[in-house]
Design an enzyme around this catalytic site. Sequence first.
Site, short mmCIF file in Angstrom:
data_model
loop_
_atom_site.label_atom_id
_atom_site.label_comp_id
_atom_site.label_asym_id
_atom_site.label_seq_id
_atom_site.Cartn_x
_atom_site.Cartn_y
_atom_site.Cartn_z
CG HIS A 64 -0.29 0.26 2.51
ND1 HIS A 64 0.49 -0.68 3.14
CD2 HIS A 64 -0.27 1.35 3.31
CE1 HIS A 64 0.96 -0.18 4.26
NE2 HIS A 64 0.51 1.06 4.40
CE LYS A 105 12.19 -8.59 10.76
NZ LYS A 105 12.01 -7.34 11.50
#
Length: 472
Positions: A64, A105
């Site tokens: 986003h 990550k």
Amino acid sequence: MHQTSFFAEVNKMFARAAQYTKHPPGLLEQIQNCNSVYHMSFPLLRDDGSIDVIDAYRAEHSHHMQPTKGGIRYAPSVNADEVMALAALMSYKCAIVDVPYGGAKGGICIDRQDYSQSELERITRRYTFELSKKNFIGPGIDVPAPDYGTSSIEMSWIFDTYRSIADNPLDALACVTGKPVGMGGVRGRTEATGRGVFFGIREACDIEEDMHALGLSVGVEGKSVVIQGLGNVGYHTALYLEQAGAKVIGIAEYEGGVYNPEGFLLEDIVSHRKETKSILNFPGAQNFTDSAKVLELECDILVPAALESQIRSDNVSRIQAKIIAEAANGPITSSADQWLIENGVLVIPDVYLNAGGVTVSYFEWLRNLSHVRHGRMSRRREAHNALQILETVQGLVGKKFDSETISGIESSLAFGASEADLVDSGLEDTMVGAYHEIHEKSRSHNLDLRTGAFINAIDKIAQGYLRSGIFP
Ligand code: NAD
């Protein structure tokens, strides 16, 4: 290590908060899903001539906002589920502290103790190359940083590898943060996560009503602290708590734990560990061969700063701390969290509390992209403006400021605030502001801080999607 999926655990916390929002189910599903996960395997030629196959991952949870951002961890526990969970926490964390990134990550499934420095360098460079090949790294794509088992050294190898293959080497510095200061890093990044954890704990301890509910006095001073994990985050958290007058009485490391109700001096423990290669057998302290038992010591503040799933349904009822400050990611499982809420323990959640690292990484990334050394352009103008404001205020209140205040401003005309000061004050503002936002949200719904923090994160990400115009 996990009984249940870590990503499912994060999603349970998400679901608990989502019910207090009014977003359409499809949008909530989009926010919670992990957008992309890349699993790679590559060979490592070891120093002794043998070959190891290395498994590594990168998860980009939410696009986003771009780039995505999140640390890289080196640990034997690394797997796809773990990086997805940690990437999701990063999305929510960035939203909570208003840092404009999606969450990501990465991880390499190794125990770094098993490898030489040159083997670690080869692994890191190959990992970077693999990420680059699949477009999983870049200043505007996905920007790693240090996490468990990594530090500025690995970040410098990542940068150096990326720079040598990048199409646009001018911006290559911004492909990774947490770099050494001489290589485009900012002063204060190494200690930023622990410093942020300290600011969060300090804010919590300064709210009179909350401290009274726990039967504690206001402020950090005099509070007893137990720390699990004396690595980057644990060490710096302990350091700032100690400086603020708290007493570290228990420390757990992977080799065992130590306890002294009178308190330790952090630097003494660190020197002892350096000399003897263990925290055990510290003069005057009680040893714990099972380091998990240290979590169960009576204390005011427990700081888990190692790995996830440390406080679970099988040990939570033995936890005696009144405040748990989640410096690590995911140290409390969702069932244990529920028990803690019901038993009145104040949990300061990871998704807010360890956001200091990404906050300062954002400063580093911005500076790398601007190609301007800190303050060179704006320092004089800012100091000049400050003097003008001061003169106006003097006129308004009809009072002259003392000479110390004036000369402070004048010296800033000449030298400006140091980069470390600016980073620290930006970090403090961020952590203080975000604490009060999540505190207010949880209080207005009569909920725990974690749920308040998740509601904030969901609302902000949903607004991000809606503003982008993707959804009518
Ligand atoms: P680190 O590798 O510097 O330190 C971790 C320490 O925990 C090591 O000293 C290790 O020996 C110890 N440890 C491991 N297992 C243990 C156990 N069972 N009991 C006690 N100690 C144990 O890692 P770090 O960067 O300090 O990260 C710690 C946690 O903080 C992780 O959950 C990480 O995701 C989170 N975190 C780190 C950063 C950052 O900037 N480094 C940012 C946000 C969150």
